[in-house]
Write a protein that holds these residues in place. Structure first.
Motif, PDB file in Angstrom:
ATOM      1  N   PHE A  46       0.821  -1.216   0.000  1.00 50.95           N
ATOM      2  CA  PHE A  46       0.000   0.000   0.000  1.00 50.95           C
ATOM      3  C   PHE A  46       0.855   1.266   0.000  1.00 50.95           C
ATOM      4  O   PHE A  46       0.436   2.300  -0.512  1.00 50.95           O
ATOM      5  N   SER A  47       2.061   1.206   0.524  1.00 53.92           N
ATOM      6  CA  SER A  47       2.911   2.395   0.572  1.00 53.92           C
ATOM      7  C   SER A  47       3.389   2.821  -0.814  1.00 53.92           C
ATOM      8  O   SER A  47       3.881   3.938  -0.978  1.00 53.92           O
ATOM      9  N   ASN A  48       3.226   1.967  -1.823  1.00 50.60           N
ATOM     10  CA  ASN A  48       3.614   2.312  -3.190  1.00 50.60           C
ATOM     11  C   ASN A  48       2.484   2.963  -3.973  1.00 50.60           C
ATOM     12  O   ASN A  48       2.666   3.326  -5.130  1.00 50.60           O
ATOM     13  N   ALA A  97      -1.057   8.382  -3.716  1.00 47.72           N
ATOM     14  CA  ALA A  97      -2.321   9.068  -3.469  1.00 47.72           C
ATOM     15  C   ALA A  97      -2.255   9.709  -2.086  1.00 47.72           C
ATOM     16  O   ALA A  97      -1.583   9.183  -1.195  1.00 47.72           O
ATOM     17  N   PRO A  98      -2.931  10.830  -1.905  1.00 49.23           N
ATOM     18  CA  PRO A  98      -2.942  11.470  -0.596  1.00 49.23           C
ATOM     19  C   PRO A  98      -3.838  10.737   0.393  1.00 49.23           C
ATOM     20  O   PRO A  98      -4.764  10.024  -0.008  1.00 49.23           O
ATOM     21  N   ARG A 151      -8.535   0.847 -12.437  1.00 42.80           N
ATOM     22  CA  ARG A 151      -7.416   1.046 -13.355  1.00 42.80           C
ATOM     23  C   ARG A 151      -6.336   1.879 -12.675  1.00 42.80           C
ATOM     24  O   ARG A 151      -6.639   2.812 -11.931  1.00 42.80           O
ATOM     25  N   VAL A 152      -5.082   1.507 -12.945  1.00 41.92           N
ATOM     26  CA  VAL A 152      -3.940   2.210 -12.377  1.00 41.92           C
ATOM     27  C   VAL A 152      -2.840   2.323 -13.420  1.00 41.92           C
ATOM     28  O   VAL A 152      -2.813   1.591 -14.401  1.00 41.92           O
ATOM     29  N   ARG A 153      -1.924   3.255 -13.204  1.00 44.39           N
ATOM     30  CA  ARG A 153      -0.671   3.286 -13.958  1.00 44.39           C
ATOM     31  C   ARG A 153       0.345   2.601 -13.067  1.00 44.39           C
ATOM     32  O   ARG A 153       0.475   2.929 -11.886  1.00 44.39           O
ATOM     33  N   VAL A 205      -0.218   4.428  -9.508  1.00 38.03           N
ATOM     34  CA  VAL A 205      -0.956   5.700  -9.583  1.00 38.03           C
ATOM     35  C   VAL A 205      -2.397   5.385  -9.981  1.00 38.03           C
ATOM     36  O   VAL A 205      -2.649   4.938 -11.108  1.00 38.03           O
ATOM     37  N   PRO A 206      -3.369   5.594  -9.063  1.00 33.04           N
ATOM     38  CA  PRO A 206      -4.781   5.346  -9.388  1.00 33.04           C
ATOM     39  C   PRO A 206      -5.251   6.260 -10.504  1.00 33.04           C
ATOM     40  O   PRO A 206      -4.857   7.432 -10.578  1.00 33.04           O
TER      41      PRO A 206
END
Length: 55
Positions: free
Chosen positions: A15-17, A20-21, A31-33, A52-53
């Motif tokens: 989760f630390s990767n 997002a704030p 979907r994510v990058r 990256v969401p």
């Protein structure tokens, strides 16, 4: 576990990767990058280094 064509068999992610704030979480099917490396992690061939969401 994240899945993409570039990471067959899945990509391990902590989760630390997640970039997002606040409280960081992903929903199934979201979907994510994905930026990854391939040293392996917990029986996965790939490990996420940044997630990256997408909206």
């Amino acid at each position: 576990m994240l899945d993409s064509a570039e990471t067959p068999g899945g990509c391990w992610a902590h989760f630390s990767n997640i970039a997002a704030p606040g409280y960081r979480e992903l929903n199934a099917g979201q979907r994510v990058r994905l930026e990854w490396e391939s040293p392996g992690q917990d029986r996965y061939d790939f490990r996420a280094i940044r997630v990256v969401p997408r909206q």
